[in-house]
Each structure stands twice: as C-alpha cells, then as structure tokens.
Write a protein that holds these residues in place. Structure first.
Motif: not given
Ligand SMILES: [Zn+2]
Length: 269
Positions: A54-57, A86-87, A92-96, A105-109
């Motif tokens: 539904t979005s890039a979030h 912006n991946f 980094e924003f999501m880890m915050q 950390e292991e996510i690959i776009p």
C-alpha cells in the motif's frame, strides 16, 4: 487498545481466488512476513500469486524479499522510485522507530514487478475473484495504493487511514489539501455497506472515514484562517488546538508537531 487511541501493529490481509492468493502488505521483517505466509498456508493452502504494497513504508513492504520467487509484487511507480533512491535512509528511519536487531538490517530492497502509474488502476483476476488496485491520489506518501474487493466490498486503505477514531492521519510528507481530496474521493467511491481495513488497527465502516475527513477539513479551515490573519507558524500551532479531535495517544505529537506545520506550509504556498 483501540478505544484508548493507542497505536497498533500493521494491518494486512489476503484475498483468495481459484488460482491463488493475493496478499496485502508484506510487513516489516522476516518474522512477521513468515506469519502472513503461514496463515495463508494453514487457512487456504494455495500459493501466494500476488502481493501488493500500500506504500513504501517498511512495515508494509520490507517483507517483499521473503516471498516465494514466483509471487508477483505490485506497487505504485512512485513507491518503486522512492525505494530505489532512498532505501538506506528509509531503513535507518525505521530502525529508529522499531529498534535495531529486529531484522531490518538484513533487508534488501525488492521493488514491484507490476507498477501502478499515477491516477492509475489495475484489475487482477485471481480466478473467479477480481481485485482492483487503485491510486486515488496523494494519500500519505504519493505512492499510495488502495485495494478494493468488490464482491465482499472490502477496501484496504494503507496508512492514509491509519486507524479508527480517535487516531488521526499523519501528514508525514505534507500535502494536506491533496490528502483531504483523496480521502473524500475514497469516501464517495465506497458503497454504504463497505468495510475498510486501515493501515493499522481494526476494520471500520465507510462512515468511520468521516472522522478523518472532518479532522483534515477542520485543520484546513482553521489554519487557513490563521494564515489570513497573518499569524506565524508558532502562533498558529498555539491557536489551532482542536481539542474536539483529542483522544489519540499520539495527538500531542501528531497534531501540533506534524500536521499543523504541514498544513501551514501547504496552505502558505
Ligand atoms: Zn504503517
């Protein structure tokens, strides 16, 4: 939990046809994505033919990489562009927000195989079951998709409708005027007895969207009046307190720190 207006986890869903299953949102990490895959396996036993973001979030799309290879991923072309550019900053924003050591950390776009263009709509045939994937306009990120299943009249709205009342829309990327127009369009599109799955939280009815529309319309009216009176942003934040829309646990941040500044900026253009 909802009654207290507290934020809740990402909502998703799946739609079953004769040929396969379409899942809506792929969750934040491997563990949560695996939960979705396990539910589909145990309840339906058919393969996941499609997935929609539904979005890039991240909590709606990071799980793309854990899906079976043959699953066709659908997202908005703006979501694909956003992820391509912006991946790293996004993770980094999501880890915050969600913390380290949760598998981000292991996510690959992994971007979409099918892209829905601006103002576009695609129809997917799952075998005896049609699903429409619609861009109603800017809703929260500019790459927002709504999933409509006309037979059971269920709409998945993503974060544009974050949760039922007293939750409030987050104007994270600004665009108050467009967001208000989009939600109004969604409201007008829905039949009376439609059910709506928000980005977070439990299922609601068509009329429940009114709360979100009324909130944004009130923000627009009051912030516009403040601008017309020559008020600064600081003065506007102090003036436009809108306690009648209180109740959301995040109200003290979302309203004065995010939405009022976003509205002020948008309406000052
Ligand atoms: Zn979300």
């Amino acid at each position: 939990m909802q009654e207290e207006g507290k934020p809740v986890a990402t909502s998703g869903g799946f739609i079953v046809g004769d040929k396969g299953v379409l899942i809506i949102d792929t969750m934040l990490n491997k563990r949560l994505n695996q939960q979705v895959q396990d539910i589909v396996k145990n309840k339906v036993g058919k393969h996941i033919q499609y997935a929609v973001n539904t979005s890039a979030h991240g909590d709606h799309s990071y799980g793309n990489m854990y899906l079976p290879k043959e699953t066709i991923i659908t997202q908005h072309s703006n979501t694909q562009k956003y992820v391509s550019k912006n991946f790293k900053a996004d993770t980094e924003f999501m880890m915050q927000n969600f913390g380290k050591g949760r598998g981000i950390e292991e996510i690959i776009p992994h971007t979409g195989d099918i892209l829905v263009e601006a103002n576009g709509k695609i129809k997917i045939d799952l075998g005896g079951k049609f699903v429409e994937i619609i861009d109603f306009g800017f809703a929260q990120t500019g790459g927002d998709l709504f999933i409509w299943e006309p037979e059971s009249k269920v709409l998945w709205a993503g974060n544009a409708i974050v949760a039922p009342k007293p939750a409030l829309t987050w104007l994270l990327d600004g665009h108050l005027v467009e967001t208000l127009a989009t939600l109004t369009k969604v409201y007008d599109f829905l039949p009376k007895d439609a059910r709506v799955v928000p980005g977070h939280g439990s299922v609601m009815g068509k009329e429940d969207i009114k709360w979100h529309i009324d909130y944004l319309a009130t923000v627009k009216k009051q912030v516009q009046a403040a601008i017309d009176d020559g008020l600064t942003l600081e003065q506007t934040v102090k003036k436009v307190t809108m306690p009648e829309f209180g109740g959301y646990a995040l109200f003290g941040w979302v309203h004065p720190s995010l939405n009022i500044p976003a509205a002020y900026k948008d309406l000052s253009k």
